[in-house]
Motif scaffolding. Structure first.
Motif, PDB file in Angstrom:
ATOM      1  N   HIS A  72      -7.242  -2.608  -1.861  1.00  0.00           N
ATOM      2  CA  HIS A  72      -5.819  -2.738  -1.238  1.00  0.00           C
ATOM      3  C   HIS A  72      -5.457  -2.270  -0.274  1.00  0.00           C
ATOM      4  N   HIS A 128      -3.929   9.220   1.581  1.00  0.00           N
ATOM      5  CA  HIS A 128      -2.329   8.919   2.302  1.00  0.00           C
ATOM      6  C   HIS A 128      -2.042   9.338   3.758  1.00  0.00           C
ATOM      7  N   HIS A 184       1.016  -0.565  -0.171  1.00  0.00           N
ATOM      8  CA  HIS A 184       0.256  -0.066  -0.230  1.00  0.00           C
ATOM      9  C   HIS A 184       0.807   1.556  -0.425  1.00  0.00           C
ATOM     10  N   ASP A 198      -8.841   4.975   4.565  1.00  0.00           N
ATOM     11  CA  ASP A 198      -8.878   4.401   3.179  1.00  0.00           C
ATOM     12  C   ASP A 198      -9.340   2.300   3.291  1.00  0.00           C
TER      13      ASP A 198
HETATM   14 MN    MN Z   1      -4.960   3.785  -0.870  1.00  0.00          MN
END
Ligand code: MN
Length: 250
Positions: free
Chosen positions: A215, A124, A75, A211
């Motif tokens: 993924h 992120h 990630h 998130d």
């Molecule tokens: Mn992500």
């Protein structure tokens, strides 16, 4: 590259995702106390006029009660790195074509790319630093002003948790669940985000995000997104979230 170009790049990127109150430039905020995010947090390198990928603020296996090491490695090192690469590319392309008014379609295309990748980079960066291990004090509940504001705006911490988990779990497709500060009404809100930027409203200042792209959880949780979101609650860094809340209110 000229300094004014550098500045234009940075400001263009920030304006693109409608969170003007979110990022302070390094000169405005050398201290992290006064901004939710700084350009330093985002790895901005004025020498090259590019963003870089900051390292994780902890070991890859630090959050293994919630997120496994392999997921963290892929990630951060692959997915997040891809957003940084895409962001730099979009900024470069926009600099090439921005003043050429004969091709508006290209501007629209690269503006869309900028919005997506800058959103990805900011999201992120906030995500990693919004978590810490249970051993380091992750999880639990916020204290102080943020605790009071959550009680005021959601009724109780439990009601906030329920709303946040539901919003994140029910994101259609890929996206994020967020706790945001809305500066006009001066209130906290839970919102959904699709992809890296869609559905976020102008002025919303993100404080805490999870998130929910596959993924982020698929290796450990497969289709059990709700279980992943539940485990995320146990590694939230409420001290950092409180710091962001105080910065957002200024
Ligand atoms: Mn992500």
């Amino acid at each position: 590259m000229q300094p004014d170009i550098t500045r234009r790049n940075a400001l263009a990127g920030i304006a693109a995702i409608g969170v003007g109150g979110l990022v302070a430039t390094s000169t405005q905020a050398s201290s992290t106390e006064s901004a939710v995010l700084t350009l330093d947090d985002l790895g901005w390198d004025p020498a090259t006029s590019q963003y870089t990928l900051p390292p994780l603020p902890y070991a890859y296996d630090a959050l293994s009660t919630a997120i496994d090491e392999q997921t963290m490695r892929i990630h951060h090192d692959k997915h997040h790195a891809g957003y940084v690469r895409g962001l730099n590319n979009a900024l470069a392309k926009l600099d090439e074509i921005r003043w050429d008014h004969t091709d508006g379609k290209l501007i629209q295309h690269w503006q869309r790319q900028l919005s997506f990748h800058m959103g990805g980079h900011i999201n992120h960066t906030l995500f990693w630093s919004g978590m810490k291990s249970e051993m380091s004090g992750g999880g639990g509940q916020p204290t102080g002003n943020l605790n009071q504001a959550i009680k005021r705006d959601f009724g109780s911490f439990g009601k906030f948790t329920k709303q946040f988990k539901l919003a994140a779990t029910k994101v259609e497709g890929s996206g994020w669940g967020w706790l945001v500060y809305e500066p006009l009404s001066k209130r906290l809100l839970v919102t959904q985000m699709q992809n890296q930027q869609d559905m976020m409203f102008a002025g919303a200042i993100p404080l805490l995000g999870v998130d929910v792209w596959e993924h982020a959880y698929y290796l450990k949780y497969q289709n059990r997104r709700a279980d992943y979101v539940g485990a995320f609650m146990g590694v939230i860094d409420w001290d950092e979230t409180s710091r962001r809340f105080e910065a957002a209110r200024k």
